[in-house]
Design a protein around this motif. Structure first.
Motif, PDB file in Angstrom:
ATOM      1  N   LEU A  27      49.911  26.532  37.750  1.00  0.00           N
ATOM      2  CA  LEU A  27      49.112  25.742  38.464  1.00  0.00           C
ATOM      3  C   LEU A  27      48.051  25.070  37.332  1.00  0.00           C
ATOM      4  CD1 LEU A  27      47.706  27.223  41.638  1.00  0.00           C
ATOM      5  CD2 LEU A  27      48.873  26.026  41.823  1.00  0.00           C
ATOM      6  N   CYS A  28      47.400  24.956  36.887  1.00  0.00           N
ATOM      7  CA  CYS A  28      46.989  24.389  35.328  1.00  0.00           C
ATOM      8  C   CYS A  28      48.161  23.304  34.219  1.00  0.00           C
ATOM      9  CB  CYS A  28      46.660  25.881  33.798  1.00  0.00           C
ATOM     10  SG  CYS A  28      45.964  24.636  33.115  1.00  0.00           S
ATOM     11  N   ILE A  29      49.405  24.160  34.563  1.00  0.00           N
ATOM     12  CA  ILE A  29      50.588  23.188  33.850  1.00  0.00           C
ATOM     13  C   ILE A  29      50.226  21.405  35.032  1.00  0.00           C
ATOM     14  CG2 ILE A  29      52.366  22.645  33.241  1.00  0.00           C
ATOM     15  CD1 ILE A  29      52.530  24.900  31.922  1.00  0.00           C
ATOM     16  N   ILE A  30      50.421  22.352  36.006  1.00  0.00           N
ATOM     17  CA  ILE A  30      50.941  20.922  37.131  1.00  0.00           C
ATOM     18  C   ILE A  30      49.354  20.350  38.113  1.00  0.00           C
ATOM     19  CG2 ILE A  30      50.975  20.610  40.325  1.00  0.00           C
ATOM     20  CD1 ILE A  30      53.048  23.366  39.706  1.00  0.00           C
ATOM     21  N   GLY A  31      48.964  20.795  37.395  1.00  0.00           N
ATOM     22  CA  GLY A  31      47.611  19.633  37.632  1.00  0.00           C
ATOM     23  C   GLY A  31      46.853  18.969  36.434  1.00  0.00           C
TER      24      GLY A  31
ATOM     25  N   THR B 274      50.270  34.120  35.905  1.00  0.00           N
ATOM     26  CA  THR B 274      52.090  33.300  35.868  1.00  0.00           C
ATOM     27  C   THR B 274      51.089  32.561  37.056  1.00  0.00           C
ATOM     28  OG1 THR B 274      53.043  35.397  35.618  1.00  0.00           O
ATOM     29  CG2 THR B 274      54.255  32.765  35.829  1.00  0.00           C
ATOM     30  N   LEU B 275      50.666  32.835  38.317  1.00  0.00           N
ATOM     31  CA  LEU B 275      50.435  31.491  39.272  1.00  0.00           C
ATOM     32  C   LEU B 275      49.253  30.523  38.484  1.00  0.00           C
ATOM     33  CD1 LEU B 275      50.712  30.164  42.156  1.00  0.00           C
ATOM     34  CD2 LEU B 275      49.229  32.125  42.518  1.00  0.00           C
TER      35      LEU B 275
ATOM     36  N   THR C  22      54.219  44.151  45.195  1.00  0.00           N
ATOM     37  CA  THR C  22      54.147  44.856  42.999  1.00  0.00           C
ATOM     38  C   THR C  22      53.982  44.412  41.449  1.00  0.00           C
ATOM     39  OG1 THR C  22      56.511  45.437  44.271  1.00  0.00           O
ATOM     40  CG2 THR C  22      55.497  46.458  42.430  1.00  0.00           C
ATOM     41  N   ASN C  23      53.272  45.100  41.190  1.00  0.00           N
ATOM     42  CA  ASN C  23      52.790  43.646  40.133  1.00  0.00           C
ATOM     43  C   ASN C  23      51.840  42.379  40.129  1.00  0.00           C
ATOM     44  OD1 ASN C  23      52.195  43.810  37.514  1.00  0.00           O
ATOM     45  ND2 ASN C  23      54.846  43.080  36.719  1.00  0.00           N
ATOM     46  N   ILE C  24      51.088  42.272  40.899  1.00  0.00           N
ATOM     47  CA  ILE C  24      50.306  41.948  41.824  1.00  0.00           C
ATOM     48  C   ILE C  24      49.795  40.409  40.895  1.00  0.00           C
ATOM     49  CG2 ILE C  24      48.622  42.769  42.914  1.00  0.00           C
ATOM     50  CD1 ILE C  24      50.019  39.531  44.210  1.00  0.00           C
ATOM     51  N   GLY C  25      49.364  41.692  39.798  1.00  0.00           N
ATOM     52  CA  GLY C  25      48.105  40.957  38.677  1.00  0.00           C
ATOM     53  C   GLY C  25      48.911  39.959  37.707  1.00  0.00           C
ATOM     54  N   ASN C  26      50.069  40.108  37.326  1.00  0.00           N
ATOM     55  CA  ASN C  26      50.908  39.700  36.320  1.00  0.00           C
ATOM     56  C   ASN C  26      51.290  37.981  37.342  1.00  0.00           C
ATOM     57  OD1 ASN C  26      50.603  41.175  34.371  1.00  0.00           O
ATOM     58  ND2 ASN C  26      52.324  42.245  34.841  1.00  0.00           N
ATOM     59  N   LYS C  27      51.778  38.297  38.382  1.00  0.00           N
ATOM     60  CA  LYS C  27      52.191  37.485  38.832  1.00  0.00           C
ATOM     61  C   LYS C  27      50.990  36.351  39.772  1.00  0.00           C
ATOM     62  CE  LYS C  27      55.402  39.338  41.828  1.00  0.00           C
ATOM     63  NZ  LYS C  27      56.100  40.357  42.699  1.00  0.00           N
TER      64      LYS C  27
ATOM     65  N   GLY D 287      41.491  35.299  35.638  1.00  0.00           N
ATOM     66  CA  GLY D 287      40.720  36.141  35.203  1.00  0.00           C
ATOM     67  C   GLY D 287      40.899  36.995  35.881  1.00  0.00           C
ATOM     68  N   TYR D 288      40.711  36.819  37.516  1.00  0.00           N
ATOM     69  CA  TYR D 288      40.925  37.530  38.932  1.00  0.00           C
ATOM     70  C   TYR D 288      42.228  38.270  38.455  1.00  0.00           C
ATOM     71  CZ  TYR D 288      41.068  38.531  43.710  1.00  0.00           C
ATOM     72  OH  TYR D 288      42.090  39.298  44.858  1.00  0.00           O
ATOM     73  N   GLY D 289      43.759  37.376  38.022  1.00  0.00           N
ATOM     74  CA  GLY D 289      44.575  38.040  37.750  1.00  0.00           C
ATOM     75  C   GLY D 289      44.833  39.437  36.540  1.00  0.00           C
TER      76      GLY D 289
END
Length: 169
Positions: free
Chosen positions: A16-20, A11-12, A3-8, A75-77
């Motif tokens: 991932l940007c911060i971790i990278g 957020t991912l 549910t609400n996969i676009g927002n998830k 962008g995909y999200g």
């Protein structure tokens, strides 16, 4: 879960940007520290300089790649989120969250239209007959010119017949 996969997904992408970026900075820092420790010895000084330079490049490129890679995922999200919003607006009250209903497909009911009525065969088109010009109201006989070819009643001032184009006497 979905549910609400676009927002998830958005957020991912941020996480991932911060971790990278953090991992790229840490790996670059470790390389630079190793290079600095090698500078003290004359036989490893060249390798130390190379490690320092490699650490700087690794940190910069790694952070840049993590940042650019997150754009694609974000962008995909955003695309998924926008499609879900459009679906809610189009379907209105008929919108169903298909993830919460185990036996319902978002495609169910798409082909449940009533069968089309049989189509009547097409009749061939008959060629049109040339239309005859309408006869004007019958004026008095002394005021008209009647065509000798088609018997059309013309105005007294006519030089040619309105019905067939014949020259009037």
């Amino acid at each position: 879960m979905f549910t609400n996969i676009g927002n998830k997904i958005r957020t991912l992408a941020k996480v991932l940007c911060i971790i990278g970026i953090v991992l790229a900075a840490l790996s670059g820092l470790i390389m630079m520290i190793s290079g600095i420790s090698m500078l003290g010895y004359s036989y490893t000084a060249g390798a130390g300089v190379a490690l320092i330079f490699g650490g700087l490049v690794s940190a910069a490129l790694g952070a840049l790649l993590a940042w650019v890679g997150s754009f694609v995922l974000y962008g995909y999200g955003q695309l998924i989120h926008s499609v879900q919003q459009i679906e809610k607006k189009v379907l209105g009250d008929e919108y169903q969250d298909f993830d919460k209903q185990p036996n319902v497909s978002p495609f169910s009911g798409m082909n449940n239209a009533a069968p089309a009525a049989p189509v009547a065969p097409v009749q061939p088109i008959q060629p049109e007959q040339p239309a005859q010009p309408e006869q004007p109201a019958q004026p008095e006989q002394s005021d008209v010119k009647v065509c000798s070819k088609c018997n059309y009643v013309n105005a007294p001032t006519a030089t040619f017949c309105v019905g067939c184009g014949n020259r009037l006497d």
